[in-house]
Design a protein around this motif. Sequence first.
Motif, PDB file in Angstrom:
ATOM      1  N   TYR A 121     -68.132  31.304 -31.446  1.00  0.00           N
ATOM      2  CA  TYR A 121     -67.378  31.078 -30.819  1.00  0.00           C
ATOM      3  C   TYR A 121     -67.933  30.835 -29.205  1.00  0.00           C
ATOM      4  O   TYR A 121     -67.217  30.290 -28.442  1.00  0.00           O
ATOM      5  N   SER A 122     -69.294  30.951 -29.286  1.00  0.00           N
ATOM      6  CA  SER A 122     -69.351  31.231 -27.934  1.00  0.00           C
ATOM      7  C   SER A 122     -69.542  29.732 -27.092  1.00  0.00           C
ATOM      8  O   SER A 122     -69.827  29.294 -26.009  1.00  0.00           O
ATOM      9  N   ALA A 123     -69.831  28.722 -28.372  1.00  0.00           N
ATOM     10  CA  ALA A 123     -70.215  27.592 -28.054  1.00  0.00           C
ATOM     11  C   ALA A 123     -71.197  26.864 -26.959  1.00  0.00           C
ATOM     12  O   ALA A 123     -71.161  26.223 -25.723  1.00  0.00           O
ATOM     13  N   PRO A 129     -67.923  25.751 -31.728  1.00  0.00           N
ATOM     14  CA  PRO A 129     -67.155  26.459 -32.357  1.00  0.00           C
ATOM     15  C   PRO A 129     -66.658  25.914 -34.207  1.00  0.00           C
ATOM     16  O   PRO A 129     -67.021  24.033 -33.551  1.00  0.00           O
ATOM     17  N   GLN A 163     -61.235  24.329 -25.682  1.00  0.00           N
ATOM     18  CA  GLN A 163     -62.083  24.715 -25.387  1.00  0.00           C
ATOM     19  C   GLN A 163     -62.358  22.747 -25.779  1.00  0.00           C
ATOM     20  O   GLN A 163     -62.851  22.516 -24.980  1.00  0.00           O
ATOM     21  N   PHE A 180     -76.099  32.923 -19.754  1.00  0.00           N
ATOM     22  CA  PHE A 180     -74.924  32.565 -19.842  1.00  0.00           C
ATOM     23  C   PHE A 180     -73.730  34.487 -20.558  1.00  0.00           C
ATOM     24  O   PHE A 180     -73.275  34.105 -20.491  1.00  0.00           O
ATOM     25  N   THR A 181     -74.685  33.713 -21.588  1.00  0.00           N
ATOM     26  CA  THR A 181     -74.536  35.474 -22.342  1.00  0.00           C
ATOM     27  C   THR A 181     -74.709  36.347 -23.040  1.00  0.00           C
ATOM     28  O   THR A 181     -74.002  37.206 -23.646  1.00  0.00           O
ATOM     29  N   LYS A 200     -73.479  26.225 -18.284  1.00  0.00           N
ATOM     30  CA  LYS A 200     -73.802  26.801 -19.609  1.00  0.00           C
ATOM     31  C   LYS A 200     -75.450  26.838 -19.730  1.00  0.00           C
ATOM     32  O   LYS A 200     -75.815  27.712 -20.354  1.00  0.00           O
ATOM     33  N   PRO A 210     -62.744  27.683 -22.286  1.00  0.00           N
ATOM     34  CA  PRO A 210     -63.722  26.150 -22.925  1.00  0.00           C
ATOM     35  C   PRO A 210     -64.101  27.112 -23.969  1.00  0.00           C
ATOM     36  O   PRO A 210     -65.452  27.099 -24.167  1.00  0.00           O
ATOM     37  N   GLY A 254     -64.621  29.267 -28.197  1.00  0.00           N
ATOM     38  CA  GLY A 254     -63.534  29.249 -29.361  1.00  0.00           C
ATOM     39  C   GLY A 254     -62.879  30.123 -29.278  1.00  0.00           C
ATOM     40  O   GLY A 254     -62.340  30.321 -30.459  1.00  0.00           O
ATOM     41  N   MET A 262     -69.941  33.858 -18.301  1.00  0.00           N
ATOM     42  CA  MET A 262     -69.274  34.243 -19.241  1.00  0.00           C
ATOM     43  C   MET A 262     -67.967  35.031 -19.239  1.00  0.00           C
ATOM     44  O   MET A 262     -68.854  36.388 -18.376  1.00  0.00           O
TER      45      MET A 262
END
Lengths: 809, 68
Positions: free
Chosen positions: A142-144, A149, A339, A485-486, A670, B14, B16, B44
């Motif tokens: 889901y983080s694409a 995703p 998205q 990024f995440t 990202k 953007p 999911g 994020m």
Amino acid sequence: MPTTERTARLKNRCRFKHVAGGEYVDPGVKAGVERARLITQAHKENIGEPTSIIRAKGLENILKKITIHIQDDELIVGANTEHPDYFPMYPELSYFSTMDMVESHYCDHKEEMAEIAEYWKPYTIQRKAEKYFTPEEIGIMYSATTVQPPMFVTAFSSIVPNYESVIEDGLLKRIEVVEQKIADAEEEIRKSPWNAPEKLHYLDKIDQWQAMLIAMKAVVGWAQRHARLAKIIAENFLTDPKRKEELLEISDICRHVPAYPARGLKDAMQSKWFTFLLCHSIERYSSGYGHKEDKLLWPFYKKSVIEKNEQPMTREEAVELFECERLKVSEHGSTKGRQLREFFAGSNDLFILTLGGINPDGSDASNDCTNAILEAAENIVTTEPSIAFRWNEKGNVETKKRVFNCIKKGFGFPSIKNDELNTQQLIKYFNVPEEIARDWALVLCMSPGITGRRGTQKTRSEGGSDVYPAKVMEIALTNGFDEFFTNMQLGPETGNAEEFTSFDQVWEAVKLQLRYAIELSLRSKDVGRIMESRYLCCPFISSIDDGCVEKGLDGNELAEVANPWHNIIGGSVVVVDSMAAIKKLVFDEKKYSMKELMDALRNNWEGKEEMRLDFWNAPKFGNDDPYADEIATKYYDLIADEWKRNTTYSGTFPLPLAQSVAGYIVNGPKTNATANGRHAGEALDDGGISPYMGCDKNGPTAVLKSVSKINGSKHKGILLNQRLSTVLMNSDAGFDLWHAYMKTWHGLGIDHVQFNVISSEEMKAAQIEPEKHTDTLVRIAGYSAKFIDLARYSQDTIIARTEQDLAAG
Amino acid sequence: MATCKECKFITPSPTGDPSTGICLVDRMQLAETQKTKTAIRGKMVQKSMESCPKFEAGESWKDIKNLI
């Protein structure tokens, strides 16, 4: 210019549904609620029935009750929603996508739609599929970031409907066939002696066939509603005798098709349009406009335009009809979560039709219908549908000139696929008989699939997952952890790059991260496929496939002709160039250590501009430079081999397809700084094999030579963007130069190429005064868009592409 | 829909998952060597996070020049 006053008026009032910055550009665009309301109503009333029957009754309820409309000047009628400004919603697919839309300003019926979304939540394929993944896997997907995703949350799909069976047979004949199948099955299960293993499978089949009957009868009824509406308008509300006559003819057409076989071009076009709406938008959402239009319509074009013995019309009227078709597609609204709206920046949806190539008997398939379709595209100037042209050595020059005319006007289409290469691949890898393989069309942007009466792709679970290679390489250097990024562990622990002592270790880490991403995305597709076949039966889509009818199976379940391909989206050349720079500067020349490189990347090259320029000026793909090209060859072989390790739902290994859509834009922010000298947040490479912006410096032939070193037969497609000089393309020698270039391209066995023909000056002028450039089109990746509908960041990536001088060689 | 006029942080976003978004505030003008002009360092963000002081209601997305 539009051919007629009619198409000029239709274009002027067309409710275009394209998006910019992730939002619909036209402020009038809204989410229609009728489809969602009607399918929910039917679901509540039929719960407990077999899924196929519930789905058929859902479609029946929609087709019986949805508001239908016919607009002024239209020659092709029918829409997917209650209003031309609307797009439909699909609460049965993804809870997230539905809620995304419910919370948006497009939804005026928030309370009702939120209630509908909550009702469907446990029944959605999202909720059905999620439980087969760990929370960590869900988080990654889901983080694409490294993978797209999954389809069960984006609700994205694509399909190639069996238009041929509808247009050739008519639904009433197919209803008779299915009724006979049920009668035969009923007889079989009553034969003596009783034999359970041989008989019980008929129970499921009878349900499927019954569902097909419900669906087909509902479709015939829906077409009759259009016939009645056209007649009512003609007889009660019109004074213009010409329009009255047109509407009475439309009424006759809708009474005839899709119930009966098409008689002439008008019937065929209307029947095709109804089938498109049903398969792509009403029964479920599926992207695409996959069909080989000149092959499909040629028999009817001949009857109407050339022989004039059925629905006679002039050639100009045929071109007008194709222009009307382009406007219907442009107005057709698709529903996508944010998205995907950002992923298709500037477009409505990925509508791509296919032309050209050869016939099953090996003769040139381009005909006057091909030319009329291209002429209509040239006249009406819309971004959609995009066109793919199958470039075959046997293709006639007149049609190729028309292809050139569209390209030189800057449309960005037709994109061009190597016909022989792609036909051979269907034969060799997917065991498609040669005559059938020769009728291929693009399923969506880039992947060929068969067309015809059976075995076409019914769901995007067959292929089409995305892996994002630049991000994969980034985490391959950081032990699988995304520091940028995440702050999540996105892949297996494959070591920190500071400790790598050889280029092979770098390569191995990338390989293992790719492997993880590929397998996760494939598993999500196949889990989704199972959920689709269990919970998302599509009785109408199945009813028009001869294989599904013969076997009594739903189209989601039956994989009669395997066609699994999966995307490697925007970033492949960043990986190649980064690998080349690391190999040369760290391991060959030992000018920098891996630790120095990782420090520089983590700090976005801050204070290291000289070092960055060393990496920026290292060998780059696209210059016919053996150093970079060798790594590219190895990389593209690696991704093919990594996908080949797997077997998917349809029982064979998938092929990769390198392309970008707008992923090279969306994924840029990202992705951290990369070893090709790119900064954090800078866009990625814009194709599947396009040289990085500004890095191809040795002319167009050098680009082709670099690309030709990749073994294209191992890939379902490799997208190459090229930007050509407007001056040369519009000169007297323009066609000859381009034709010579295309012959070189073809001779080198390259899979694909598409062109932007627009000057930097024009694009910069459009940035300053967008209102003066409303018809300026550009090619993004697998689709075209209006330049002014792109955000500045995206516009700059088009300007940044190297303008090639064909005369320079 | 709440958006930020400066950073253009928009929800839904953007990814999911509509509860997760991407902040696009951090921009960098690139060196002359680069053919593109701007880099955007995405961040994020969660919809449930406390919004930054720049966050406000509006429809700044309509000014698409600064989006991606």
